[in-house]
Motif scaffolding. Structure first.
Motif, PDB file in Angstrom:
ATOM      1  N   MET A   1      56.213  39.234  41.213  1.00  0.00           N
ATOM      2  CA  MET A   1      55.205  40.000  40.714  1.00  0.00           C
ATOM      3  C   MET A   1      55.034  41.098  41.883  1.00  0.00           C
ATOM      4  N   PRO A   2      54.863  42.215  41.200  1.00  0.00           N
ATOM      5  CA  PRO A   2      54.734  43.533  42.161  1.00  0.00           C
ATOM      6  C   PRO A   2      53.128  43.513  42.934  1.00  0.00           C
ATOM      7  N   LYS A   3      53.154  44.205  44.065  1.00  0.00           N
ATOM      8  CA  LYS A   3      51.640  44.400  44.506  1.00  0.00           C
ATOM      9  C   LYS A   3      50.765  44.843  43.435  1.00  0.00           C
ATOM     10  N   GLN A   4      49.473  44.751  43.497  1.00  0.00           N
ATOM     11  CA  GLN A   4      48.662  45.102  42.391  1.00  0.00           C
ATOM     12  C   GLN A   4      47.677  46.299  43.205  1.00  0.00           C
ATOM     13  N   PHE A   5      47.738  47.620  42.531  1.00  0.00           N
ATOM     14  CA  PHE A   5      46.967  48.634  43.009  1.00  0.00           C
ATOM     15  C   PHE A   5      46.042  49.100  41.851  1.00  0.00           C
ATOM     16  N   ALA A   6      45.046  49.884  42.001  1.00  0.00           N
ATOM     17  CA  ALA A   6      44.179  50.425  41.140  1.00  0.00           C
ATOM     18  C   ALA A   6      43.654  51.769  41.672  1.00  0.00           C
ATOM     19  N   VAL A   7      43.535  52.512  40.438  1.00  0.00           N
ATOM     20  CA  VAL A   7      42.868  53.960  40.730  1.00  0.00           C
ATOM     21  C   VAL A   7      41.576  53.819  40.555  1.00  0.00           C
ATOM     22  N   ARG A   8      40.518  54.529  40.978  1.00  0.00           N
ATOM     23  CA  ARG A   8      39.146  54.371  40.641  1.00  0.00           C
ATOM     24  C   ARG A   8      38.775  55.449  39.762  1.00  0.00           C
ATOM     25  N   LEU A   9      38.265  55.279  38.798  1.00  0.00           N
ATOM     26  CA  LEU A   9      37.790  56.640  37.921  1.00  0.00           C
ATOM     27  C   LEU A   9      36.562  57.195  38.594  1.00  0.00           C
ATOM     28  N   ASN A  10      36.753  58.350  39.071  1.00  0.00           N
ATOM     29  CA  ASN A  10      35.486  58.848  40.027  1.00  0.00           C
ATOM     30  C   ASN A  10      34.316  59.018  39.115  1.00  0.00           C
TER      31      ASN A  10
ATOM     32  N   GLU B   1      44.286  49.043  46.801  1.00  0.00           N
ATOM     33  CA  GLU B   1      45.197  47.792  46.845  1.00  0.00           C
ATOM     34  C   GLU B   1      44.286  46.644  46.394  1.00  0.00           C
ATOM     35  N   TYR B   2      44.608  45.843  45.469  1.00  0.00           N
ATOM     36  CA  TYR B   2      43.781  44.811  45.008  1.00  0.00           C
ATOM     37  C   TYR B   2      44.166  43.677  45.944  1.00  0.00           C
ATOM     38  N   THR B   3      43.178  42.951  46.579  1.00  0.00           N
ATOM     39  CA  THR B   3      43.840  41.815  47.299  1.00  0.00           C
ATOM     40  C   THR B   3      43.676  40.436  46.916  1.00  0.00           C
ATOM     41  N   SER B   4      43.039  40.266  45.730  1.00  0.00           N
ATOM     42  CA  SER B   4      42.782  38.892  45.165  1.00  0.00           C
ATOM     43  C   SER B   4      44.167  38.409  44.555  1.00  0.00           C
ATOM     44  N   LYS B   5      44.156  36.985  44.613  1.00  0.00           N
ATOM     45  CA  LYS B   5      45.466  36.444  44.112  1.00  0.00           C
ATOM     46  C   LYS B   5      45.377  36.635  42.388  1.00  0.00           C
ATOM     47  N   THR B   6      44.167  36.485  41.870  1.00  0.00           N
ATOM     48  CA  THR B   6      44.162  36.561  40.445  1.00  0.00           C
ATOM     49  C   THR B   6      44.757  37.709  40.017  1.00  0.00           C
ATOM     50  N   SER B   7      44.934  37.686  38.572  1.00  0.00           N
ATOM     51  CA  SER B   7      45.568  39.047  37.938  1.00  0.00           C
ATOM     52  C   SER B   7      44.455  40.194  38.089  1.00  0.00           C
ATOM     53  N   ILE B   8      44.831  41.334  38.348  1.00  0.00           N
ATOM     54  CA  ILE B   8      44.086  42.537  38.457  1.00  0.00           C
ATOM     55  C   ILE B   8      43.343  42.764  37.272  1.00  0.00           C
ATOM     56  N   ARG B   9      43.990  42.468  36.041  1.00  0.00           N
ATOM     57  CA  ARG B   9      43.281  42.847  34.583  1.00  0.00           C
ATOM     58  C   ARG B   9      42.138  41.827  34.478  1.00  0.00           C
ATOM     59  N   LYS B  10      41.904  40.815  35.170  1.00  0.00           N
ATOM     60  CA  LYS B  10      40.629  39.954  34.868  1.00  0.00           C
ATOM     61  C   LYS B  10      39.501  40.513  35.764  1.00  0.00           C
ATOM     62  N   ASP B  11      39.747  41.367  36.934  1.00  0.00           N
ATOM     63  CA  ASP B  11      38.657  41.997  37.631  1.00  0.00           C
ATOM     64  C   ASP B  11      37.629  42.426  36.835  1.00  0.00           C
ATOM     65  N   ALA B  12      36.359  42.403  37.446  1.00  0.00           N
ATOM     66  CA  ALA B  12      35.107  43.123  36.477  1.00  0.00           C
ATOM     67  C   ALA B  12      35.263  44.472  36.565  1.00  0.00           C
ATOM     68  N   LEU B  13      35.631  44.961  37.591  1.00  0.00           N
ATOM     69  CA  LEU B  13      35.625  46.524  37.726  1.00  0.00           C
ATOM     70  C   LEU B  13      36.595  47.150  36.601  1.00  0.00           C
ATOM     71  N   VAL B  14      37.789  46.474  36.332  1.00  0.00           N
ATOM     72  CA  VAL B  14      38.888  46.937  35.479  1.00  0.00           C
ATOM     73  C   VAL B  14      38.593  46.670  34.166  1.00  0.00           C
ATOM     74  N   ARG B  15      37.658  45.554  33.898  1.00  0.00           N
ATOM     75  CA  ARG B  15      37.117  45.472  32.563  1.00  0.00           C
ATOM     76  C   ARG B  15      36.102  46.284  32.315  1.00  0.00           C
ATOM     77  N   ASP B  16      35.514  46.865  33.234  1.00  0.00           N
ATOM     78  CA  ASP B  16      34.379  47.785  33.020  1.00  0.00           C
ATOM     79  C   ASP B  16      34.973  49.270  33.011  1.00  0.00           C
ATOM     80  N   ILE B  17      36.183  49.283  33.204  1.00  0.00           N
ATOM     81  CA  ILE B  17      36.886  50.752  33.215  1.00  0.00           C
ATOM     82  C   ILE B  17      36.438  51.572  34.146  1.00  0.00           C
ATOM     83  N   ALA B  18      36.090  50.944  35.470  1.00  0.00           N
ATOM     84  CA  ALA B  18      35.906  51.627  36.714  1.00  0.00           C
ATOM     85  C   ALA B  18      37.137  51.887  37.609  1.00  0.00           C
ATOM     86  N   MET B  19      37.950  50.897  37.403  1.00  0.00           N
ATOM     87  CA  MET B  19      39.339  50.840  37.922  1.00  0.00           C
ATOM     88  C   MET B  19      40.171  50.632  37.005  1.00  0.00           C
TER      89      MET B  19
END
Length: 414
Positions: A170-179, A200-218
């Motif tokens: 699995m690749p490293k997980q990165f995210a871009v912040r919507l300013n 860079e996303y540091t949690s071991k869980t999927s980045i797509r489960k992250d709250a900021l990703v779900r809120d369309i901030a990342m």
């Protein structure tokens, strides 16, 4: 064995009806408990991540070629070899009964061979699946043999082997912040800032489960996608067009870089596939941002003004998905490649007439197939002598950026 039967139905939907994993898994929603769905997801995921090994083992031991008995064999293999949710003997007895429905009889020798295969996949495959082509390596890595052959044909061994090894991780997980969105700072505890609005996303869980990703901030992004946008020219009061066939977070980096001082148009034929994403972006009412629904053929007819920058991210072989979606390589039809490449070339040739002199064209694809990357761009430059190459980068997943991506930036000189 209701869990096995549910897993069978999910995999049948994927392999026979060509449905993506996440979509196929929805058929168990509301019919099974949460912990049961977790087991089904794990067993079916293990099947897909070991598909070519299971196919080889099933063929050697039971002479199985058909999809349905292969699925039953693979589910039991996944359980007995990896998770052991259910008793091994009961699971194998279940398999014997299911194979009997397809007139496949199982003797003690086959039973012992299956046990051997579950104990050590690599050793069993190396000893029993010998061939002159790439089928053994395919079974071990779960990468289609035709893709492995392509890698060895297009690159030397010193490059092909590291790329293959990286494609099974699995690749490293990165995210871009919507300013334009004010992110919860507590949520950013799961991120390390890398550069600008890249994290860079540091949690071991999927980045797509992250709250900021779900809120369309990342937005999940490849580092190479972000780097591509960094290399694009600084523009003011310009017209910019970005077309993307598949979901691609580079357009978020484009929003951050070019708005509101430029007019940015995002075009895709797949807006309907990402309703939450575009609904939320539209609600932001970002100044100078226009979003249109358009396929590649009709792209230019939807744009009235000439552009100063076109970012073209077309449909491609998208081999980056091999690392993320194990079913992708299984379902991908390599016979469509020539048509995909021809369409890329056709649209590149069409876009150039809608660029201002001094304008830029960026072409990007998440693949290592040189027919879509280096060769495609060489053909373009050979045909369009009024364009010069500004930047060209191929990123491989075994390198520091941990990305599979190609982009070329060219400038219209006259």
């Amino acid at each position: 064995m209701r869990i096995y039967e549910a897993s069978f139905n999910v995999l049948k939907k994927i392999l026979k009806e060509k449905e993506p994993f996440n979509s196929a898994l929805k058929i168990v929603n509301g019919k099974y408990k949460k912990d049961e769905i977790s087991i089904i997801a794990n067993l079916t995921g293990l099947f897909l991540r070991n598909y070519y090994a299971i196919k080889a083992i099933s063929n050697v031991i039971f002479k199985i070629d058909d999809v349905e008995p292969l699925i039953y064999t693979g589910i039991v293999y996944a359980n007995n070899s990896f998770k052991k949710y259910f008793d091994e003997k009961e699971s194998f007895d279940f398999l014997i009964k299911k194979l009997a429905l397809y007139q496949i009889k199982v003797d003690d020798e086959q039973k012992n061979k299956f046990k051997e295969a579950t104990l050590s996949k690599k050793e069993y495959l190396a000893k029993n699946v010998k061939s002159k082509d790439y089928s053994t390596l395919s079974a071990i890595t779960n990468i289609p043999d035709w893709i492995i052959k392509m890698l060895f044909k297009q690159y030397d061994k010193s490059m092909a082997f590291p790329v293959i090894n990286s494609l099974v991780r699995m690749p490293k997980q990165f995210a871009v912040r919507l300013n334009a969105v004010e992110a919860n700072q507590d949520g950013l505890k799961s991120y390390n800032k890398v550069d600008g609005d890249l994290f860079e996303y540091t949690s071991k869980t999927s980045i797509r489960k992250d709250a900021l990703v779900r809120d369309i901030a990342m937005f999940p992004i490849q580092k190479a996608e972000y780097d591509m946008v960094k290399y694009l020219p600084a523009l003011e009061n310009s017209n910019i067009l970005c077309y993307f066939e598949d979901k691609n977070a580079a357009f978020i980096a484009l929003i951050n870089k070019y708005l509101p001082s430029n007019k940015l148009t995002l075009a895709t034929s797949n807006q309907k596939n990402y309703p939450d994403l575009f609904t939320r972006i539209n609600k932001l009412a970002l100044e100078n941002l226009t979003i249109i629904e358009s396929n590649e053929e009709d792209l230019i007819t939807n744009i009235s003004e000439k552009q100063d920058l076109c970012v073209y991210i077309p449909k491609s072989s998208n081999f980056e998905l091999l690392r993320r979606n194990p079913e992708y390589g299984i379902l991908f039809d390599n016979h469509t490649l020539d048509g995909i490449i021809a369409k890329q070339e056709e649209e590149l040739n069409d876009i150039v007439g809608h660029l201002n002199v001094g304008g830029y064209l960026c072409y990007a694809v998440p693949t290592f197939d040189i027919k879509e990357t280096l060769v495609q761009m060489k053909k373009f430059l050979d045909t369009h002598k009024n364009f010069s190459l500004v930047k060209e980068i191929t990123s491989f997943p075994n390198e520091k950026g941990n990305s599979l991506y190609y982009f070329a930036l060219v400038k219209k000189e006259k």
